[in-house]
Design a protein around this motif. Structure first.
Motif, PDB file in Angstrom:
ATOM      1  N   LYS B 188      51.790  44.980  62.055  1.00 61.33           N
ATOM      2  CA  LYS B 188      50.547  45.781  61.992  1.00 61.33           C
ATOM      3  C   LYS B 188      49.459  45.149  62.855  1.00 61.33           C
ATOM      4  CE  LYS B 188      51.447  47.680  57.410  1.00 61.33           C
ATOM      5  NZ  LYS B 188      51.218  47.490  55.976  1.00 61.33           N
ATOM      6  N   GLU B 189      49.366  43.846  62.779  1.00 63.50           N
ATOM      7  CA  GLU B 189      48.386  43.125  63.587  1.00 63.50           C
ATOM      8  C   GLU B 189      48.695  43.314  65.081  1.00 63.50           C
ATOM      9  OE1 GLU B 189      45.829  41.244  62.742  1.00 63.50           O
ATOM     10  OE2 GLU B 189      45.530  39.743  64.309  1.00 63.50           O
ATOM     11  N   PHE B 190      49.945  43.170  65.405  1.00 64.45           N
ATOM     12  CA  PHE B 190      50.399  43.348  66.790  1.00 64.45           C
ATOM     13  C   PHE B 190      50.032  44.752  67.278  1.00 64.45           C
ATOM     14  CE2 PHE B 190      54.012  44.798  69.527  1.00 64.45           C
ATOM     15  CZ  PHE B 190      53.752  43.985  70.615  1.00 64.45           C
ATOM     16  N   LYS B 191      50.313  45.730  66.447  1.00 67.31           N
ATOM     17  CA  LYS B 191      50.005  47.128  66.802  1.00 67.31           C
ATOM     18  C   LYS B 191      48.508  47.314  67.046  1.00 67.31           C
ATOM     19  CE  LYS B 191      49.984  51.700  64.477  1.00 67.31           C
ATOM     20  NZ  LYS B 191      50.353  52.597  65.595  1.00 67.31           N
ATOM     21  N   LYS B 192      47.714  46.803  66.135  1.00 69.22           N
ATOM     22  CA  LYS B 192      46.264  46.985  66.239  1.00 69.22           C
ATOM     23  C   LYS B 192      45.751  46.343  67.532  1.00 69.22           C
ATOM     24  CE  LYS B 192      43.151  44.726  63.360  1.00 69.22           C
ATOM     25  NZ  LYS B 192      42.639  43.733  64.115  1.00 69.22           N
ATOM     26  N   ASN B 193      46.128  45.096  67.737  1.00 67.14           N
ATOM     27  CA  ASN B 193      45.636  44.369  68.908  1.00 67.14           C
ATOM     28  C   ASN B 193      46.129  45.004  70.204  1.00 67.14           C
ATOM     29  OD1 ASN B 193      44.555  42.681  67.060  1.00 67.14           O
ATOM     30  ND2 ASN B 193      45.953  40.971  67.435  1.00 67.14           N
ATOM     31  N   LEU B 194      47.391  45.387  70.211  1.00 73.29           N
ATOM     32  CA  LEU B 194      47.963  45.934  71.433  1.00 73.29           C
ATOM     33  C   LEU B 194      47.314  47.272  71.798  1.00 73.29           C
ATOM     34  CD1 LEU B 194      51.466  45.781  72.723  1.00 73.29           C
ATOM     35  CD2 LEU B 194      50.476  48.039  72.535  1.00 73.29           C
ATOM     36  N   GLU B 195      47.142  48.113  70.790  1.00 77.26           N
ATOM     37  CA  GLU B 195      46.574  49.435  71.084  1.00 77.26           C
ATOM     38  C   GLU B 195      45.109  49.337  71.500  1.00 77.26           C
ATOM     39  OE1 GLU B 195      47.658  51.927  67.742  1.00 77.26           O
ATOM     40  OE2 GLU B 195      49.787  51.918  68.321  1.00 77.26           O
ATOM     41  N   GLU B 196      44.432  48.296  71.023  1.00 80.58           N
ATOM     42  CA  GLU B 196      43.054  48.068  71.485  1.00 80.58           C
ATOM     43  C   GLU B 196      43.029  47.643  72.951  1.00 80.58           C
ATOM     44  OE1 GLU B 196      41.203  46.740  67.259  1.00 80.58           O
ATOM     45  OE2 GLU B 196      41.045  45.252  68.902  1.00 80.58           O
ATOM     46  N   SER B 197      43.950  46.775  73.312  1.00 82.75           N
ATOM     47  CA  SER B 197      43.984  46.268  74.690  1.00 82.75           C
ATOM     48  C   SER B 197      44.562  47.286  75.665  1.00 82.75           C
ATOM     49  CB  SER B 197      44.829  44.997  74.773  1.00 82.75           C
ATOM     50  OG  SER B 197      44.318  44.021  73.932  1.00 82.75           O
ATOM     51  N   PHE B 198      45.481  48.094  75.182  1.00 84.64           N
ATOM     52  CA  PHE B 198      46.151  49.079  76.053  1.00 84.64           C
ATOM     53  C   PHE B 198      46.086  50.461  75.414  1.00 84.64           C
ATOM     54  CE2 PHE B 198      48.220  44.997  76.784  1.00 84.64           C
ATOM     55  CZ  PHE B 198      48.309  44.921  78.166  1.00 84.64           C
ATOM     56  N   PRO B 199      44.993  51.168  75.619  1.00 84.04           N
ATOM     57  CA  PRO B 199      44.842  52.475  74.945  1.00 84.04           C
ATOM     58  C   PRO B 199      45.919  53.486  75.355  1.00 84.04           C
ATOM     59  CG  PRO B 199      42.774  51.735  75.931  1.00 84.04           C
ATOM     60  CD  PRO B 199      43.825  50.786  76.407  1.00 84.04           C
ATOM     61  N   THR B 200      46.632  53.216  76.441  1.00 82.14           N
ATOM     62  CA  THR B 200      47.671  54.159  76.882  1.00 82.14           C
ATOM     63  C   THR B 200      49.033  53.846  76.256  1.00 82.14           C
ATOM     64  OG1 THR B 200      47.917  52.699  78.774  1.00 82.14           O
ATOM     65  CG2 THR B 200      46.654  54.730  79.118  1.00 82.14           C
ATOM     66  N   ARG B 201      49.079  52.840  75.413  1.00 74.44           N
ATOM     67  CA  ARG B 201      50.370  52.455  74.816  1.00 74.44           C
ATOM     68  C   ARG B 201      50.287  52.492  73.293  1.00 74.44           C
ATOM     69  NH1 ARG B 201      51.635  47.353  78.979  1.00 74.44           N
ATOM     70  NH2 ARG B 201      51.000  48.521  80.836  1.00 74.44           N
ATOM     71  N   LYS B 202      51.438  52.628  72.674  1.00 74.14           N
ATOM     72  CA  LYS B 202      51.502  52.761  71.215  1.00 74.14           C
ATOM     73  C   LYS B 202      52.605  51.888  70.638  1.00 74.14           C
ATOM     74  CE  LYS B 202      49.680  56.381  68.975  1.00 74.14           C
ATOM     75  NZ  LYS B 202      48.947  56.134  67.718  1.00 74.14           N
ATOM     76  N   VAL B 203      52.361  51.391  69.459  1.00 73.89           N
ATOM     77  CA  VAL B 203      53.437  50.724  68.709  1.00 73.89           C
ATOM     78  C   VAL B 203      53.709  51.601  67.483  1.00 73.89           C
ATOM     79  CG1 VAL B 203      54.140  48.657  67.446  1.00 73.89           C
ATOM     80  CG2 VAL B 203      52.630  48.453  69.440  1.00 73.89           C
ATOM     81  N   ILE B 204      54.942  52.043  67.336  1.00 71.53           N
ATOM     82  CA  ILE B 204      55.272  52.927  66.212  1.00 71.53           C
ATOM     83  C   ILE B 204      56.459  52.344  65.424  1.00 71.53           C
ATOM     84  CG2 ILE B 204      54.459  54.946  67.501  1.00 71.53           C
ATOM     85  CD1 ILE B 204      57.437  55.755  67.816  1.00 71.53           C
ATOM     86  N   HIS B 205      56.712  52.931  64.284  1.00 72.23           N
ATOM     87  CA  HIS B 205      57.896  52.524  63.526  1.00 72.23           C
ATOM     88  C   HIS B 205      59.142  52.888  64.324  1.00 72.23           C
ATOM     89  CE1 HIS B 205      55.009  53.142  60.170  1.00 72.23           C
ATOM     90  NE2 HIS B 205      55.608  52.082  59.690  1.00 72.23           N
ATOM     91  N   ALA B 206      60.132  52.006  64.274  1.00 71.08           N
ATOM     92  CA  ALA B 206      61.432  52.395  64.799  1.00 71.08           C
ATOM     93  C   ALA B 206      61.882  53.624  64.028  1.00 71.08           C
ATOM     94  CB  ALA B 206      62.431  51.261  64.602  1.00 71.08           C
ATOM     95  N   ARG B 207      62.573  54.523  64.715  1.00 69.22           N
ATOM     96  CA  ARG B 207      63.109  55.714  64.054  1.00 69.22           C
ATOM     97  C   ARG B 207      64.601  55.486  63.872  1.00 69.22           C
ATOM     98  NH1 ARG B 207      59.408  60.081  67.557  1.00 69.22           N
ATOM     99  NH2 ARG B 207      57.461  59.389  66.554  1.00 69.22           N
ATOM    100  N   VAL B 208      65.026  55.410  62.653  1.00 72.26           N
ATOM    101  CA  VAL B 208      66.415  55.023  62.394  1.00 72.26           C
ATOM    102  C   VAL B 208      67.094  56.014  61.449  1.00 72.26           C
ATOM    103  CG1 VAL B 208      66.181  52.550  62.873  1.00 72.26           C
ATOM    104  CG2 VAL B 208      65.546  53.415  60.613  1.00 72.26           C
ATOM    105  N   ALA B 209      68.387  56.206  61.674  1.00 70.93           N
ATOM    106  CA  ALA B 209      69.136  57.199  60.898  1.00 70.93           C
ATOM    107  C   ALA B 209      69.561  56.620  59.553  1.00 70.93           C
ATOM    108  CB  ALA B 209      70.340  57.691  61.703  1.00 70.93           C
ATOM    109  N   HIS B 210      68.555  56.313  58.731  1.00 67.56           N
ATOM    110  CA  HIS B 210      68.789  55.757  57.394  1.00 67.56           C
ATOM    111  C   HIS B 210      68.122  56.658  56.369  1.00 67.56           C
ATOM    112  CE1 HIS B 210      70.254  51.595  58.265  1.00 67.56           C
ATOM    113  NE2 HIS B 210      69.889  52.009  59.468  1.00 67.56           N
ATOM    114  N   LEU B 211      68.763  56.816  55.230  1.00 69.82           N
ATOM    115  CA  LEU B 211      68.157  57.616  54.167  1.00 69.82           C
ATOM    116  C   LEU B 211      67.164  56.757  53.397  1.00 69.82           C
ATOM    117  CD1 LEU B 211      71.279  59.524  52.775  1.00 69.82           C
ATOM    118  CD2 LEU B 211      69.725  60.163  54.638  1.00 69.82           C
ATOM    119  N   THR B 212      65.900  57.165  53.415  1.00 67.41           N
ATOM    120  CA  THR B 212      64.914  56.491  52.577  1.00 67.41           C
ATOM    121  C   THR B 212      64.490  57.418  51.441  1.00 67.41           C
ATOM    122  OG1 THR B 212      63.228  57.192  54.162  1.00 67.41           O
ATOM    123  CG2 THR B 212      64.023  54.923  54.348  1.00 67.41           C
ATOM    124  N   LYS B 213      64.752  58.714  51.629  1.00 69.58           N
ATOM    125  CA  LYS B 213      64.466  59.667  50.558  1.00 69.58           C
ATOM    126  C   LYS B 213      65.494  60.788  50.695  1.00 69.58           C
ATOM    127  CE  LYS B 213      60.514  62.053  48.647  1.00 69.58           C
ATOM    128  NZ  LYS B 213      59.417  62.942  49.054  1.00 69.58           N
TER     129      LYS B 213
END
Ligand SMILES: Cc1cc2nc3c(=O)[nH]c(=O)nc-3n(C[C@H](O)[C@H](O)[C@H](O)COP(=O)(O)OP(=O)(O)OC[C@H]3O[C@@H](n4cnc5c(N)ncnc54)[C@H](O)[C@@H]3O)c2cc1C
Ligand code: SF4
Lengths: 212, 567
Positions: B188-213
């Motif tokens: 979360k910290e990495f995401k916050k800092n990175l998106e502040e420094s690079f507004p054109t880039r994003k850190v998101i959750h990996a999208r994985v084929a796992h059942l969570t619900k």
């Protein structure tokens, strides 16, 4: 289940004299355990007698070794018991790491790895003999401990390749230990089926490193 | 008289979908699978504790050298003594490459194919990916656009189950999601800092084929929620990650319309010169070597890109002397993969009192920004980063002995965030698979001869991705970054990302492509190909979700044609 904090605070201070006195005894227990004489460290006391006689006979190696010589195995057993000793949890000798390493090299290793292992062990022996100023195997526990302490600090201060033999043997002992049931679940923490993901929790809630 | 309505060749990621969709619509389906069956109770090793197997569950070194040299060099992390049966023996399944052009062909032959072994990262292609070829002139134009596939992505995602988060990104459209696996505090910290420094880039959750619900439908197939063990390449007794074995094949079998024949090595397809149709599928029994021909009204090839191309090249007839459906000479060409090399990790301070519970499968993802939100790039197309942040574990490679050593390992190491780029590889007709002229396998089939290299664009892209990875980690606050911006890179071998694609591409023009917009052969109306072979370009996203969507879409179209009597 996690161990209670009370259990965890019973650690003895590192390398305390009391520990050293134990070394050879624990070593023998470990060797016995690894050949099936004793399976739990819990019943140590019952074996004091046979231990004494074993020690007397200087016959502290199993005769069903498949890779190491008796001397190599003894060296490895001492290393194992000093690097990861019994503390409030059993150590690497108690879980039979030397025996596992013997099986590993007999069943898993290629000729090349077998040779490398032999070289590593012999280099370690030479260094330790030199540091001990005598045959490391028969040196008093105190000298064994100080020589190994010195070898370890040399291995991690200088160039990596210089001490690859020692470092690789040490790593392997650690791998066997922390992958063992004792190492993973008593010394560290392991859940076969965690069942849930908690992304951020106070460290105390786990209390130890995850073994895997 | 045909025995079946449809034959599906291969039971892996794409074949499972083809079988399910065809069977659920009432067609009699035969699945031909060259490998043996998988029995979870016997074959899965997901309840093996670290201490239950001798030799740290390692495959003996001589066995690796003799039987698995290629598989092991590529995926040693997934290959254990208890799971080696999920991988082909290179000694039994050789292929040929020029000496200076090694290729990693990484696979498993059994029911479920590599759906049992995959990393489960699941991303849609975005609109730009369907337009890339026409825009920069590499490869031929896709005959479909994002909107054509969108409903089919939705369709397969609902069934498969993808954990992830809605982000509203144009280049990486959201899936139908189950809840994501939460980010660690350092991510979360990495995401916050990175998106502040690079507004054109994003850190998101990996999208994985796992059942969570899990949905009712998923549970009715015997699937349950993910237990967060991250042992997935040992098989999953909970059926919690998507595989043919956990999901599509059970659904197909439930209809009573689907038969799976194992040990059935498809040798070639037989062609009826009069009807201008595939008339049969010739099979060699892997064990008895008995040869047999099965017939059906139409065929789906889902043997995976290279194997599918080989089956076509092997199927020679008067009309198709160079291989079935190959009037364009494109069969076997344009072999693509993804490219990796750029990678870096760094440590984050100040979170020593934080830890996590469970072994999360998957981490974070940085979607492609190159030539999307940033235009100043010295290369075409782009890459995404897989990554994650966790604490370093115990190690024997640390100073100290005795109780000191034990104590030191009781405390986890520093937090570390790692990034790992997956880049797009341009289609190139010279990267190709052919049948070897002399060498044969033990069933008498010609070996694949694979001739494939990474190109200049891939090199430049990875060089830049390395710089970016370093800069992002630095800007986000990492220290002790392990690989600098100018690190000398060795590109991943072609095939090593295990995303082989392109050997029978879709296209608008039968002269330059093998398949039409429905993954149906231009030359042979009752032949469909929906594995990676059909891809005109690869994007930079892990491709399996797209194969699933293309398979479902093509199967529905085939059923329509079948019902109208057109095939
Ligand atoms: C370790 C690993 C990690 C991966 N991670 C990811 C990821 O995170 N995300 C992602 O999207 N993709 C990932 N992949 C790739 C993914 O597994 C493949 O894209 C996908 O499985 C391809 O589907 P397929 O149907 O084309 O082939 P497969 O799943 O390989 O199935 C092909 C089937 O055809 C059978 N077959 C082959 N030849 C013949 C023949 N002649 N006759 C009969 N049957 C035949 C095979 O035995 C096999 O069962 C990963 C793969 C691996 C190995
Ligand atoms: S992590 Fe989840 S999907 Fe993977 S094996 Fe465990 S339960 Fe199955």
């Amino acid at each position: 289940m996690h161990k209670s904090a009370a259990q965890e605070t019973q650690n003895q201070s590192p390398n305390a004299p009391a520990n050293q006195g134990m070394t050879r005894r624990n070593l023998l227990i470990g060797i016995m355990a690894s050949v099936g004489v004793a399976t739990t460290v819990g019943c140590v006391e019952n074996f004091d007698k046979s231990l004494a006689s074993l020690e007397l006979e200087k016959n502290s190696h199993p005769d069903n070794l498949r890779f190491y010589t008796a001397n190599e195995y003894e060296l490895l057993s001492i290393l194992t018991s000093l690097i990861i000793p019994d503390t409030d949890t059993p150590g690497a000798l108690a879980i039979g790491a030397p025996k596992m390493m013997d099986t590993l090299h007999a069943d898993w290793a290629s000729t090349e790895s077998k040779e490398k292992q032999k070289i590593a062990i012999s280099e370690i022996k030479q260094s330790l003999d030199k540091l001990a100023g005598q045959n490391f195997l028969t040196a008093p526990s105190k000298i064994q401990l100080s020589s190994l302490t010195e070898l370890d600090s040399q291995a991690f201060s200088g160039k990596k390749n210089k001490a690859w033999g020692y470092r690789s043997v040490k790593s392997l002992i650690a791998r066997f230990y922390y992958s063992s049931e004792v190492g993973a679940t008593q010394e560290l923490r392991y859940e076969l089926v965690p069942g849930r993901w908690e992304a951020c929790i106070p460290f105390e809630k786990v209390g130890r490193t995850w073994a895997a | 008289m045909t025995e079946y309505d449809a034959i599906v060749v291969g039971s892996g990621m794409s074949g499972g979908w083809s079988a399910k969709e065809l069977a659920e619509q009432g067609l009699k389906v035969l699945v031909l699978e060259r490998g043996g069956p998988i029995e979870p109770s016997k074959d899965y090793a997901d309840f093996v504790t670290p201490w239950e197997r001798p030799n740290l569950d390692q495959i003996p070194e001589d066995e690796v050298k003799n039987d698995y040299p290629i598989q092991y060099r590529a995926v040693r992390y997934a290959m254990r003594d208890s799971t080696k049966h999920f991988w082909v023996k290179d000694s039994e399944h050789p292929y040929v490459t020029p000496k200076d052009k090694p290729y990693d062909w990484i696979r498993g032959y059994h029911t479920g194919g590599r759906s049992l072994l995959w990393g489960r990262q699941s991303y849609r292609l975005g609109p730009q990916d369907f337009e890339a070829n026409i825009k920069d002139g590499h490869g031929t134009d896709w005959p479909i656009r994002y909107d054509d596939l969108k409903p089919w992505y939705e369709y397969v995602e609902k069934f498969a189950g993808i954990a992830g988060s809605n982000e509203g990104l144009e280049q990486l459209p959201d899936s139908i999601f189950q809840p994501p696996f939460e980010m660690t505090c350092v991510e979360k910290e990495f995401k916050k800092n990175l998106e502040e420094s690079f507004p054109t880039r994003k850190v998101i959750h990996a999208r994985v084929a796992h059942l969570t619900k899990p949905t009712e439908e998923q549970m009715s197939l015997g699937r349950g929620p993910c237990q967060v063990r991250n042992h997935c390449n040992r098989g999953c007794s909970f059926g919690a990650y998507f595989s043919s074995n956990s999901a599509t094949l059970p659904a197909a079998l439930k209809t009573g319309n689907c038969t799976i024949v194992n040990n059935a090595i498809v040798h070639s397809l037989e062609y009826d010169e009069v009807k201008k149709r595939v008339s049969g599928v010739k099979v060699i029994d892997a064990q008895s070597k008995e040869v047999k021909t099965y017939t059906a009204r139409f065929v789906f090839l889902n043997a995976s890109s290279i194997a599918t191309a080989m089956i076509l090249l092997q199927s020679k007839s008067a009309s198709f002397p160079n291989g079935l459906a190959n009037s364009s000479d494109q069969v076997g060409r344009n072999l693509m993969d993804h490219v990796s090399a750029a990678a870096a990790s760094g440590e984050f301070e100040g979170f020593d009192d934080q830890y996590y519970y469970g072994r999360r499968p998957g981490g974070v993802y940085i979607p492609r920004y190159a030539n999307i939100t940033e235009q100043d790039k010295p290369y075409l197309r782009g890459f995404g980063y897989q990554g994650g942040g966790k604490r370093i574990g115990w190690t024997g490679n640390r100073p100290g002995i005795g109780e000191d050593f034990k104590q030191a390992n009781r405390k986890p190491g520093n937090w570390q965030v790692g990034l790992y780029a997956f880049g797009e590889v341009l289609p190139n007709p010279e990267n190709r698979v052919t049948l070897d002229k002399t060498k044969k396998d033990k069933w008498g089939l010609p070996l694949a001869n694979i001739n494939c290299v990474m190109g200049e664009n891939e090199k430049i892209m990875m060089r830049e991705a390395q710089k970016d990875a370093y800069e992002m980690l630095k800007a986000a606050g990492a220290v002790n970054i392990n690989r600098g911006p100018d690190t000398e890179l060795t590109l991943s071998l072609p095939g090593n990302r295990i995303h082989e694609m392109g050997t029978a591409r879709m296209g608008r023009d039968p002269k330059t492509s093998v398949l039409n917009e429905w993954c149906q052969a231009h030359d042979v109306p009752n032949l469909f190909i929906t594995d990676g072979a059909c891809m005109p370009s690869g994007g930079c996203q892990n491709p399996s979700l797209t194969y699933m969507a293309l398979s479902a879409r093509a199967a529905h179209h085939a059923v329509k044609l079948f019902k109208k009597g057109e095939i």
